[in-house]
Design an enzyme around this catalytic site. Structure first.
Site: not given
Ligand code: NAP
Ligand code: SF4
Length: 685
Positions: A172, A174, A222, A260, A262, A347, A669
């Protein structure tokens, strides 16, 4: 007796010999993972409870998170170390707990080298890593010598503490890797200068360790099979190293893929399962000692398949054991369909650790919180109604049933899963389906009364002792002129397949879902060969570090991803996976527009103003990913006071009413918060 389903996985294996012989009850190794509990003496009981639960769950060998052999080898200031006999004494608490639970445990010795997040870090050379702000100092020859001996002393202390084995962390990226690779070692003394001399440090670490603990104590090493960095090792060098290490006293080779730093993802969801197994198989052809496969193996079926194919002798799974401590016991009882499968999201585990938080697990919030979040059996014969079967509701319903409550789960739609169901449509997130399989099976096993297609009313909920409202969220439709235009669809419409977007798409909102939708819109499913080619993974026998030029992607649509913020797109994504998502956007030629004001939507597309300049993003479809609003109608009905005497008949007493998940707070959320809250609320009933 041979197990009918997993004859290889559940077969015992003896490591070492004599008094130190260690017979593992099966071939499952819980790989090393830093949880954050290693770093504070006051967390030792929590750490012991964490390992104890996994030992009870049947895992063959547990490997701890990394412990530094010197202070300068710390991962961060005052991080875990095994440098003093007082440390060894403290660790007896851990080894005792694991042994009492019938398990075996190895301590991992890890020197962070230039990955150390502190100003005292040291490495083979003074080259700063791209992932830490601190430039290491180059060790003097004497310091290298001292560090190799320090490794051996830590190994001996681990044995004193009652550990059944040790793992020396040589992958990894290290310190040991930093000595091995020309990328990070430009020394011209006996510890560098040629490939063979760069191996000297690793071999000395093992040789001195073996000398201190005798011939028979199991030493796991490892080894990095594929560095995935420029200036990384070639396969020829790795094979030569393995033979030297074997001669120096290694009992078992565990394997690692990628440093890490990479820029190829190696363990996140989008990496195909079992992607790296062929590299382990190759090592097995070289050495005589057992070899352990690792990375993106998360089911007993896959683990068995690797062993049955003769590609490895053991299988390491770290995160899958965080997700389900009873993984092995369930496989043994032929209940693999009840395993809470790790979905490789990072996450709550790695993202937490890299943010200096305690690790946990998105699908199992009890992980690393075993002594705090307990689902104690209830003696009260009470009833619980859970409304809504998204992640929050599913966690609440199953947790309540586990505690012994009589649970009814009511869901408006014809299927379980809520928003989570949408995530599994995203290419590379197929594993998310495992969580729904788990909850579906768990509801069945626990006898929860599941009522799908039922819009719960206050009347339906009268008479329950507890009502948990988890009615979730709905996509937010922003107030933009023309939002009712026929070309506009919500992300839910698109991911569910209800709307098939045209060739040119504008995506409003670049949060996690906007990024996911952009990937969904530009990608076709790809096989392992394509995946490797797109990330530039080649054969380390032919290419240093296993890197080749990336094969360009051909996106299936022309996508423009837009946000109002001026920050770089995707900046808020997970710490350990966000970079990979951002790279995929780039590979897929997704146009990114930040700092936009939405003016209107017309037949032409999305009209925006950026930096004071109005322009139109031509689009056949506009997909809205602008966050969510809570769905709270039922909760409001349940809590609004009766208008007249008598009308409050169906009102639930506030004492027994709980609002959770997106219905509680929609902003940001995610399933992690939803499942945690659902579990915690029920733990407190
Ligand atoms: P979000 O992360 O809150 O993003 C929604 C985006 O929409 C905001 O960043 C905002 O950006 C924009 N927005 C909000 N209100 C708005 C409005 N009235 N008009 C226009 N744009 C607006 O929510 P999400 O993408 O729906 O995700 C929901 C949750 O799931 C989050 O907690 C997220 O972290 C999680 N999630 C994570 C991943 C990942 O990490 N890969 C993947 C999917 C979901 P601006 O204000 O800049 O435009
Ligand atoms: Fe980590 Fe749990 Fe997501 Fe697996 S399911 S990657 S252990 S948070």
């Amino acid at each position: 007796m041979t197990h009918p389903l997993y004859p290889h996985l559940l077969e015992p294996l003896t490591l070492g010999a004599g008094d130190d012989a260690l017979t593992l009850r099966n071939r499952v190794v819980m790989g090393s993972m830093h949880t954050g509990l290693e770093d504070h003496p006051w967390d030792i009981d929590r750490l012991a409870a964490f390992f104890e639960e996994r030992a009870r769950g049947g895992v063959g060998l547990i490997i701890t998170g990394g412990y530094a052999p010197t202070k300068r080898g710390w991962l961060k200031p005052f991080a875990s170390e095994m440098t003093h006999r007082l440390h060894a004494m403290r660790h007896e608490r851990i080894t005792g707990a694991v042994h009492d639970a019938g398990g075996a445990i190895a301590l991992q010795v890890l020197h962070a080298g230039r990955y150390g997040y502190h100003p005292l870090s040291q490495s083979a050379s003074d080259k700063k890593s791209p992932i830490t702000p601190f430039k290491p100092s180059a060790m003097s020859s004497k310091e290298v010598d001292h560090t190799a001996t320090a490794f051996a002393k830590s190994v001996a202390l681990a044995r004193k503490a009652g550990y059944d084995a040790v793992e020396i962390m040589g992958s990894e990226g290290y310190l040991i890797n930093q000595f091995l690779a020309a990328r990070t070692n430009d020394r011209d003394d006996q510890w560098g200068g040629s490939a063979s001399r760069r191996m000297h440090f690793a071999v000395e670490v093992v040789r001195r360790s073996r000398e201190l603990v005798g011939d028979d104590f199991p030493i796991v090493y490892r080894i990095s099979l594929l560095d995935l960095v420029e200036g990384g090792q070639t396969w020829e060098e790795t094979a030569e190293l393995a033979l030297h290490l074997q001669a120096a006293g290694v009992t078992v080779f565990n394997t690692g893929i990628g440093w890490h730093e990479a820029r190829v993802p190696t363990i996140i969801t989008q990496v195909p399962r079992g992607a790296w197994r062929s590299h382990t198989a190759r090592l097995k052809q070289v050495v005589d000692v057992p070899v352990c496969a690792s990375n993106r193996i998360n089911t007993p079926e896959l683990a068995e398949d690797i062993l049955a194919a003769g590609e490895a002798d053991l299988v390491s799974m770290a995160r899958p054991l965080l997700a389900d401590p009873a993984f092995v016991a369930k496989a043994m009882d032929e209940r693999a369909d009840e395993i809470n499968t790790c979905i490789a999201c990072n996450q709550a585990c790695l993202d937490h650790v890299f943010s200096n938080d305690r690790a946990s697990c998105l699908v199992n919030p009890r992980a690393c919180h075993e002594t705090e979040l307990m689902l104690m059996p209830t003696l009260r014969k009470q009833t619980v109604a859970v409304v809504g079967a998204g992640p929050a509701g599913l966690a609440a319903a199953t947790s309540a049933a586990e505690r012994g409550f009589a649970v009814t789960l009511l869901e408006r739609s014809p299927s379980l899963g809520g928003q989570f169901r949408l995530a599994m449509a995203v290419p590379g997130k197929e594993d998310f389906a495992e969580t729904l399989r788990y909850f579906t099976r768990r509801l069945d096993v626990l006898g929860v009364d599941v009522r799908l297609g039922v819009e719960a009313t206050p009347d339906d909920l009268a008479g329950f002792d507890h009502v948990v409202v988890a009615t979730g969220v709905e996509p937010r439709m922003p107030d933009i002129p023309g939002i009712d235009h026929g070309s506009v669809a919500s992300y839910a419409d698109v991911l569910s397949g209800a709307v098939v977007p045209g060739k040119r798409v504008a995506v409003i909102g670049a949060g996690g879902i906007g990024v996911d939708v952009s990937v969904f819109l530009t990608h076709e499913p790809e096989d392992l060969e394509d995946w490797m080619a797109h990330w530039g993974v080649g054969d380390p026998a032919l290419h240093e570090g296993g890197l080749v030029e990336k094969k360009p992607r051909t996106p299936t649509r022309e996508v423009t991803l837009v946000q109002r913020k001026t920050t770089p797109i995707g900046i808020g994504l997970g710490k350990t996976s966000g970079w990979a998502h951002r790279a995929v956007l780039k590979q897929s030629h997704v146009t990114q527009v930040s700092g936009a004001t939405y003016d209107r939507i017309s037949d032409e597309g999305l009209h925006v103003t950026v930096d004071g300049v109005a322009r139109v993003i031509e689009a056949d479809t506009i997909v809205v990913c602008a966050g969510q609003d809570s769905v709270r109608g039922l909760y409001d009905d349940l809590t609004s006071p009766p208008v007249e005497q008598g009308e409050g008949r169906a009102r639930v007493e506030t004492r027994g009413l709980h609002l959770i998940g997106g219905a509680d707070v929609a902003a940001e959320l995610d399933a992690k918060r939803a499942i945690k809250q659902g579990t915690e609320v029920v733990a407190g009933l």
